[in-house]
Design an enzyme around this catalytic site. Sequence first.
Site, PDB file in Angstrom:
ATOM      1  N   GLY A  36      26.454   7.065  12.595  1.00 33.83           N
ATOM      2  CA  GLY A  36      25.959   7.193  13.963  1.00 33.83           C
ATOM      3  C   GLY A  36      27.077   7.607  14.912  1.00 33.83           C
ATOM      4  O   GLY A  36      28.229   7.785  14.502  1.00 33.83           O
ATOM      5  N   ASP A  91      30.751   4.944  11.234  1.00 32.90           N
ATOM      6  CA  ASP A  91      29.629   5.119  10.315  1.00 32.90           C
ATOM      7  C   ASP A  91      28.920   6.423  10.679  1.00 32.90           C
ATOM      8  O   ASP A  91      29.466   7.227  11.427  1.00 32.90           O
ATOM      9  CB  ASP A  91      28.697   3.887  10.331  1.00 32.90           C
ATOM     10  CG  ASP A  91      28.012   3.697  11.676  1.00 32.90           C
ATOM     11  OD1 ASP A  91      28.120   4.602  12.541  1.00 32.90           O
ATOM     12  OD2 ASP A  91      27.377   2.652  11.868  1.00 32.90           O
ATOM     13  N   HIS A 115      37.123   4.213  21.394  1.00 31.53           N
ATOM     14  CA  HIS A 115      36.176   4.683  22.400  1.00 31.53           C
ATOM     15  C   HIS A 115      36.457   3.933  23.708  1.00 31.53           C
ATOM     16  O   HIS A 115      36.644   2.711  23.682  1.00 31.53           O
ATOM     17  CB  HIS A 115      34.740   4.425  21.927  1.00 31.53           C
ATOM     18  CG  HIS A 115      33.725   4.889  22.914  1.00 31.53           C
ATOM     19  ND1 HIS A 115      33.385   6.220  23.058  1.00 31.53           N
ATOM     20  CD2 HIS A 115      33.018   4.211  23.855  1.00 31.53           C
ATOM     21  CE1 HIS A 115      32.492   6.327  24.023  1.00 31.53           C
ATOM     22  NE2 HIS A 115      32.246   5.132  24.530  1.00 31.53           N
ATOM     23  N   ASP A 136      29.421   6.394  17.751  1.00 28.08           N
ATOM     24  CA  ASP A 136      29.960   5.188  18.409  1.00 28.08           C
ATOM     25  C   ASP A 136      29.197   3.925  18.025  1.00 28.08           C
ATOM     26  O   ASP A 136      29.037   3.008  18.837  1.00 28.08           O
ATOM     27  CB  ASP A 136      29.959   5.370  19.946  1.00 28.08           C
ATOM     28  CG  ASP A 136      30.801   6.548  20.390  1.00 28.08           C
ATOM     29  OD1 ASP A 136      31.810   6.856  19.721  1.00 28.08           O
ATOM     30  OD2 ASP A 136      30.456   7.182  21.406  1.00 28.08           O
ATOM     31  N   GLY A 188      46.738  13.265  23.476  1.00 36.11           N
ATOM     32  CA  GLY A 188      47.415  12.567  22.377  1.00 36.11           C
ATOM     33  C   GLY A 188      48.211  11.342  22.790  1.00 36.11           C
ATOM     34  O   GLY A 188      49.156  10.965  22.097  1.00 36.11           O
TER      35      GLY A 188
HETATM   36  C1  GAR Z   1      40.879   8.252  24.959  1.00 35.97           C
HETATM   37  O1  GAR Z   1      40.552   7.634  26.169  1.00 35.97           O
HETATM   38  C2  GAR Z   1      39.847   7.925  23.888  1.00 35.97           C
HETATM   39  O2  GAR Z   1      39.351   6.626  24.017  1.00 35.97           O
HETATM   40  C3  GAR Z   1      38.787   8.943  24.188  1.00 35.97           C
HETATM   41  O3  GAR Z   1      39.490  10.119  24.477  1.00 35.97           O
HETATM   42  C4  GAR Z   1      40.733   9.783  25.073  1.00 35.97           C
HETATM   43  C5  GAR Z   1      41.837  10.514  24.335  1.00 35.97           C
HETATM   44  O4  GAR Z   1      43.051  10.349  24.992  1.00 35.97           O
HETATM   45  N1  GAR Z   1      37.909   9.125  23.073  1.00 35.97           N
HETATM   46  C6  GAR Z   1      36.606   9.374  23.199  1.00 35.97           C
HETATM   47  O5  GAR Z   1      36.054   9.470  24.283  1.00 35.97           O
HETATM   48  C7  GAR Z   1      35.871   9.519  21.896  1.00 35.97           C
HETATM   49  N2  GAR Z   1      34.481   9.553  22.125  1.00 35.97           N
HETATM   50  P1  GAR Z   1      44.416  10.735  24.268  1.00 35.97           P
HETATM   51  O6  GAR Z   1      44.269  12.164  23.738  1.00 35.97           O
HETATM   52  O7  GAR Z   1      45.440  10.668  25.378  1.00 35.97           O
HETATM   53  O8  GAR Z   1      44.677   9.733  23.183  1.00 35.97           O
END
Ligand code: GAR
Length: 217
Positions: free
Chosen positions: A143, A141, A109, A145, A12
Amino acid sequence: MLTLGVLVSGSGTNLQSIIDSIEGGSLDARIAVVLSDNPRAYALERAKKHGIKTCVITKKEFPKREDYDRKAVEVLKDCGVELVVLAGFMRILSPVFIREFPWRIMNIHPSLLPAFPGLDVHRKVIEWGARFSGCTVHFVDEGVDTGPIIIQAVVPVRDDDTPETLRQRILQEEHRIYPEAIRLFSEGRLTVEGRRVRIKDGRFCEGVLINPTVRDE
Ligand code: GAR
């Protein structure tokens, strides 16, 4: 004021950057609910520390994806959520969910989409030998990413990077661009035209990045 619902699965830190932007006065929004599929997500503790309502919906309770998504939509709508913010939410949303919030779901992402979608991104970037990576905030959307891109930040990849050092460098930039993308949305400055997002009065970056740098520069 824009009402957000933030979906999380893990630590988070992106949620924290949004909370900090709201509390610091640079983002005019409120988080009505933080929803997690993982009861042990540290993101839930972060929400509670700031007095934000939390909700856990596990896969065990709703094994069928559509049922899960219908329940999540119900919670978010009951909380009056206008923009759904995916912040490290590690489930793929079905059309049942996405159609309820057209161009009202954002995701972050940790790569420069459309390069390196999916999982295990930093390892793949290093193995591929890319000289730059970064992060992307996009509308969601149907898909994975693939949705229209709102903001990207670029970071260099070093020869001595590990997936962890690269992840940390990118995460710092995630924390800058996600609140900014939400701010642009809250100010009504984003319009989706086909695959493209137009930003009203956007301040666009100038200049070129070369990595490794060119001699004598
Ligand atoms: C982040 O790096 C985010 O970009 C990635 O998960 C992490 C969450 O970190 N999201 C994905 O890979 C989505 N496909 P956080 O819980 O510390 O914010």
